[in-house]
Motif scaffolding. Structure first.
Motif, short mmCIF file in Angstrom:
data_model
loop_
_atom_site.label_atom_id
_atom_site.label_comp_id
_atom_site.label_asym_id
_atom_site.label_seq_id
_atom_site.Cartn_x
_atom_site.Cartn_y
_atom_site.Cartn_z
N SER A 1 0.82 -1.21 0.00
CA SER A 1 0.00 0.00 0.00
C SER A 1 0.86 1.27 0.00
O SER A 1 0.34 2.37 -0.11
CB SER A 1 -0.92 0.01 1.23
N LEU A 2 2.16 1.09 0.07
CA LEU A 2 3.07 2.23 0.21
C LEU A 2 2.95 3.18 -0.99
O LEU A 2 3.06 2.77 -2.13
CB LEU A 2 4.51 1.71 0.33
N VAL B 1 -5.56 1.67 -2.59
CA VAL B 1 -5.18 0.63 -1.64
C VAL B 1 -6.36 -0.32 -1.40
O VAL B 1 -6.21 -1.54 -1.42
CB VAL B 1 -4.73 1.25 -0.29
N ARG B 2 -7.56 0.28 -1.23
CA ARG B 2 -8.75 -0.56 -1.02
C ARG B 2 -8.96 -1.49 -2.21
O ARG B 2 -9.27 -2.67 -2.05
CB ARG B 2 -9.98 0.33 -0.80
N ASP B 3 -8.77 -0.96 -3.41
CA ASP B 3 -8.94 -1.75 -4.62
C ASP B 3 -7.94 -2.92 -4.67
O ASP B 3 -8.29 -4.06 -4.93
CB ASP B 3 -8.75 -0.84 -5.83
N ILE B 4 -6.68 -2.59 -4.37
CA ILE B 4 -5.63 -3.61 -4.39
C ILE B 4 -5.95 -4.72 -3.38
O ILE B 4 -5.84 -5.91 -3.66
CB ILE B 4 -4.25 -2.98 -4.06
N TYR B 5 -6.40 -4.30 -2.19
CA TYR B 5 -6.70 -5.30 -1.16
C TYR B 5 -7.92 -6.14 -1.52
O TYR B 5 -8.01 -7.32 -1.18
CB TYR B 5 -6.85 -4.65 0.21
N ARG C 1 -7.84 -10.11 -1.67
CA ARG C 1 -8.81 -10.97 -1.00
C ARG C 1 -9.26 -12.09 -1.94
O ARG C 1 -9.36 -13.26 -1.56
CB ARG C 1 -10.01 -10.12 -0.56
N GLY C 2 -9.53 -11.69 -3.21
CA GLY C 2 -9.95 -12.67 -4.20
C GLY C 2 -8.87 -13.71 -4.47
O GLY C 2 -9.15 -14.91 -4.59
N ILE C 3 -7.65 -13.25 -4.53
CA ILE C 3 -6.53 -14.16 -4.79
C ILE C 3 -6.38 -15.17 -3.67
O ILE C 3 -6.21 -16.37 -3.89
CB ILE C 3 -5.22 -13.34 -4.97
N VAL C 4 -6.48 -14.68 -2.43
CA VAL C 4 -6.35 -15.56 -1.27
C VAL C 4 -7.51 -16.55 -1.23
O VAL C 4 -7.34 -17.73 -0.92
CB VAL C 4 -6.29 -14.73 0.03
N ALA C 5 -8.70 -16.06 -1.60
CA ALA C 5 -9.86 -16.94 -1.62
C ALA C 5 -9.65 -18.09 -2.59
O ALA C 5 -10.22 -19.18 -2.42
CB ALA C 5 -11.11 -16.13 -2.02
N ALA D 1 -4.25 -4.56 6.61
CA ALA D 1 -3.63 -5.86 6.85
C ALA D 1 -4.47 -6.70 7.82
O ALA D 1 -4.71 -7.88 7.60
CB ALA D 1 -2.22 -5.68 7.38
N LEU D 2 -4.96 -6.03 8.88
CA LEU D 2 -5.72 -6.78 9.89
C LEU D 2 -7.03 -7.33 9.33
O LEU D 2 -7.47 -8.41 9.69
CB LEU D 2 -6.03 -5.88 11.10
N ALA D 3 -7.63 -6.56 8.41
CA ALA D 3 -8.92 -6.95 7.89
C ALA D 3 -8.85 -8.26 7.10
O ALA D 3 -9.82 -9.00 7.02
CB ALA D 3 -9.48 -5.84 7.01
#
Lengths: 235, 335, 288
Positions: free
Chosen positions: A164-165, A172-176, A180-184, A199-201
């Motif tokens: 997110s740097l 940043v929200r878009d990237i995360y 999320r989709g990738i991890v799913a 990160a926590l979310a």
């Protein structure tokens, strides 16, 4: 957890010359899980990722992947085992086009869902710009290339260093959301961030680092914000 | 508790005493060394000077030159030109060669400094080749086949051959002491601090306000002048010069680099160790001809890979020794 | 007509210089290594060709089939076994190690082949020429050599921008650390670059050996000519090295026409003039 762990870091030390950057760091990531590593500048987060990815050599048994020691392997062999990195600051290859950057990420192609086509489906803007120089993209688009490039090898574990740097909050929200989709899809991740909220979310576990040591570790739901802040600022 | 900066260590104090004793012994060289011994010593002095100067360039200022033979040959040719064409006394030609080389070094630096790092090395080599080919075209100095110092000029230097040889020996020794003294003075001056910073990390030195270009230029001109004086002396002893001998990359750069690398780059003491090793090897292996040079090259490569700070650096790391008080160190004094 | 002839011959020699330069430029581009032994490796290739032509009775052109792979293997091993150990931020180790290698090669060749001048015999090909006009003819061999030089530069250019190998070369050159993270083994990629460089060196060495006499001490001058072509043409521009080689060849030919002693000197002076007035080279990075 012991049997299921994909990545196990155990009592890891790291040195730059005479300077010791990590002191006995331990961490474990299960298959498909997300571990957030947070901490202030210089806490040793990037050093931890560089050690896992093989840029910094360690003792063989300090890092195990699928139960096998990988601490002494070179970076390109670590990648071949299934660990890919999205480096801090994107670090795209400036003399390669967008598409070439992606292709080079897939040179050690392990079997899996990620192909050039799939990356373009997830990030359609990249297909539009595929023949452009990677340096001509916006920061957020460059981050997409960096993530796509890492996915091209079909890793079982993705290492994300401060993704997110330097990006606007909306980006940043878009990237995360993408992450999320990738991890799913089953890819595990170690996410290093200074920005705690994002990160926590997404994380299953949280590790707070301070001056090269683990200051706090636990399941994301069980660690409170106050604990993290205390660990983060060292009070 | 207070802290102060000092350069002296116990070993360096002992070192200064040893150096003083050695100098007295060397000054008496003509009375114990014999003709061959003196010739060998003169050669050692000149190689020590050339290696120390190259060390200053490459080891401190980051100017890895492969073209210092340009100034060795220039010094030699200035001596022969001034002595034979203008009638200047040979010994006076030596400082004049230094001055002329310093002037010549300015445009040379202006052009070659445009090349960075390794490309500077080859660029400096091209300059030396221009000098070699240029002097080959000067008919008054014998063109490609070179020239000798006329007997009358040689004989005019001293009453007889022995006196002349003693004179050349003392000039060589004096020149070595003077040039090494200047290097020590330079390393201890504010340029020395800048140079040490430069050696350790050019980027950091630049960002901390070291005027890198100016420091490099000063070092380059200084090294050119001193190299040319050494060159004058070398060919005053040889009494004959040709473009190939004067501007030989093997004699005046390859061997000099090997001496410095083997002894220890970036250390004032390195070239001393290197010269000793070089002459020991040469006296034992020179019968092997070209194989000897291959061995020397292989040793240099090995040292570069295994002990990049050279034999001296290897020893010093383990013993914290320094012969001359050059390194600044912070010393804590308990009260 | 005499001057036209001089310039044409210079252009053709320039092709050879471009070959010297291309190998040098390739490894500098990929790994920032300046190989001081480059010229001596060219001479080594010439001696390998000498052994092959004498031993197998091949003509020099056919000997390329042996010399090119031999030199490529030497390049790969040299990089993996020795030069990879010198790679890093400090410029001294690669410079001094290749300098030491240069001295070792020169003296090794001297030991094996003596200081005698040698030359490769190309038979009828050597004297064959095309008559363009009265008093103006071009040798067939120099034409082949020039054509090969152009083909090599074009091939390198294509390889760099259209093949996986070229992509790896560019990636490693951009950022060697990240390239490793993407699964590239830098040591292997560097060694491939050196193998390719020495394959080009092999072609250059064979044509050098047919064109002129050579002996173990002729390497450094080849390094310098190649280097001058690189700088005149502009660092990191492949077509620039061809232009630089041609210009160097023409200037040398013109110098020689005025006075035989000025041939090499004229080239050096042209190089220094470019450095003084257009240090980025004639074709700079922007136009590659």
């Amino acid at each position: 957890m012991p049997e299921a762990a994909l990545l196990e870091v155990e009592a890891l030390d790291a040195h730059y010359g005479d300077f010791q950057a990590l002191f006995g760091v331990s961490l474990s990531v299960g298959a498909g899980q997300v571990a957030a590593v947070i901490g202030a500048n210089g806490a040793g987060k990037s050093t931890l990722l560089n050690s896992i990815s093989g840029l910094i050599r360690s003792k063989a048994n300090a890092i195990r992947f699928r139960g096998e020691p990988i601490g002494t392997l070179s970076a390109f062999r670590v990648l071949a085992r299934g660990i890919a990195m999205v480096p801090e600051g994107r670090r795209l290859f400036p003399s390669l086009t967008v598409e070439e950057n992606l292709i080079i990420g897939g040179q050690f192609k392990r079997p899996g869902p990620w192909t050039l086509k799939r990356v373009y489906e997830v990030f359609p803007i990249l297909e539009e710009r595929r023949h452009q120089a990677s340096t001509s993209l916006s920061g957020g688009q460059q981050q997409m290339v960096a993530i796509g490039r890492a996915l091209m090898s079909n890793p079982a574990l993705l290492l994300c260093d401060e993704i997110s740097l330097g990006l606007a909050p909306i980006v940043v929200r878009d990237i995360y959301a993408h992450l999320r989709g990738i991890v799913a899809g089953g890819t595990a991740a170690v996410i290093v961030e200074q920005d705690i909220g994002q990160a926590l979310a997404i994380a299953n576990t949280v590790t707070c680092m301070q001056e090269g040591r683990v200051a706090l570790q636990g399941r994301a739901g069980e660690v409170t914000r106050a604990d993290i802040q205390a660990a983060y600022f060292g009070v | 508790m207070t802290a102060s900066v000092t350069r002296a260590t116990r070993t360096s104090t002992i070192g200064v005493v040893v150096v003083a004793i050695a100098l007295v012994a060397l000054a008496l060289g003509p009375y114990w060394a014999g003709r061959d011994g003196m010739r060998l010593l003169i050669e050692a002095y000149t190689y020590l000077v050339l290696a120390s100067l190259w060390n200053l360039l490459a080891g401190y200022a980051g100017l890895v030159s492969v073209g210092q033979q340009a100034f060795v040959g220039l010094g030699g040719y200035v001596l022969f030109a001034l002595a034979t064409l203008a009638g200047v006394p040979p010994l006076l030609c030596i400082p004049l060669a230094g001055i002329i080389a310093a002037i010549v070094a300015i445009p040379v630096a202006a052009i070659t400094f445009r090349l960075r790092g390794a490309y500077f090395a080859i660029g400096s080599w091209v300059v030396a080749e221009v000098f070699r080919l240029g002097f080959s075209q000067v008919a008054a100095l014998g063109g490609g086949s070179g020239t000798s110092l006329p007997a009358a000029i040689v004989q005019g230097m001293a009453a007889n051959r022995t006196a002349r040889e003693h004179l050349v020996y003392w000039v060589a020794l004096g020149l070595m002491v003077a040039i090494l003294g200047l290097i020590v003075a330079l390393l201890r001056s504010r340029y020395g601090l800048a140079l040490t910073a430069l050696r350790d990390n050019e980027v950091a030195a630049r960002s901390n306000g070291v005027d890198v270009e100016r420091t490099k230029l000063v070092v380059f001109i200084f090294a050119a002048a001193c190299t040319a004086m050494a060159g004058s002396l070398i060919f005053l002893q040889k009494l004959r010069i040709t473009p190939d001998a004067g501007f030989s990359v093997n004699d005046w750069t390859a061997l000099v680099i090997f001496i410095t690398v083997i002894g220890g780059i970036g250390r004032f003491e390195g070239p001393f160790v290197g010269v000793v090793v070089f002459f020991l090897l040469r006296e034992t292996l020179s019968d092997l001809g070209s194989i000897y040079l291959m061995i020397l090259g292989a040793i240099a490569i090995l040292i570069m890979l295994k002990a990049p700070r050279g034999l001296w650096g290897f020893l010093a790391e383990r013993t914290d020794a320094q012969v001359l008080p050059l390194q600044r160190r912070v010393v804590a004094r308990g009260k | 007509m005499n001057w036209v002839n001089t310039i044409l011959q210079g252009v053709l020699v320039g092709g050879l210089y471009a070959m010297f330069a291309a190998g040098l430029s390739l490894i500098f581009g990929v790994m920032k290594l300046v190989n001081i032994a480059h010229g001596d490796l060219i001479v080594l290739a010439a001696y390998v060709a000498l052994i092959v032509t004498d031993g197998l009775g091949l003509n020099p052109i056919a000997s390329l089939l042996v010399v090119v792979p031999v030199m490529a293997v030497i390049g790969y091993c040299l990089q993996r076994g020795l030069l990879n150990r010198t790679m890093g931020d400090d410029i001294l180790p690669p410079l001094l190690v290749t300098f030491g290698l240069s001295v070792i090669l020169q003296n090794g060749l001297l030991e094996l082949f003596s200081a005698d001048s040698r030359r490769l015999q190309a038979g009828a090909l050597e004297t064959a020429s095309l008559q363009l006009a009265d008093g103006l003819s071009l040798g067939v061999l120099p034409l082949i050599q020039f054509g090969l030089a152009v083909a090599i530069i074009a091939g390198l250019h294509w390889m760099f921008y259209h093949t996986a190998l070229g992509r790896s070369f560019r990636a490693v050159s951009d950022d060697p650390r990240v390239a490793q993270l993407m699964g590239l083994n830098n040591r292997h990629v560097f060694a491939l670059a050196m193998a390719l460089s020495l394959a080009i060196v092999a072609v250059a060495g064979v044509f050098l050996a047919v064109r002129t006499n050579f002996d173990p001490a002729t390497g450094p001058a080849r390094l310098i000519f190649g280097f001058e072509a690189v700088i005149i043409g502009g660092l990191s521009s492949l077509w620039g090295t061809l232009l630089g080689g041609i210009l160097l060849g023409v200037v040398q030919a013109a110098g020689a026409e005025l006075d035989p002693g000025w041939q090499v000197l004229a080239g050096h002076v042209a190089f220094l003039a470019v450095l003084a007035f257009r240090p980025q080279g004639l074709l700079s990075r922007a136009s590659r």
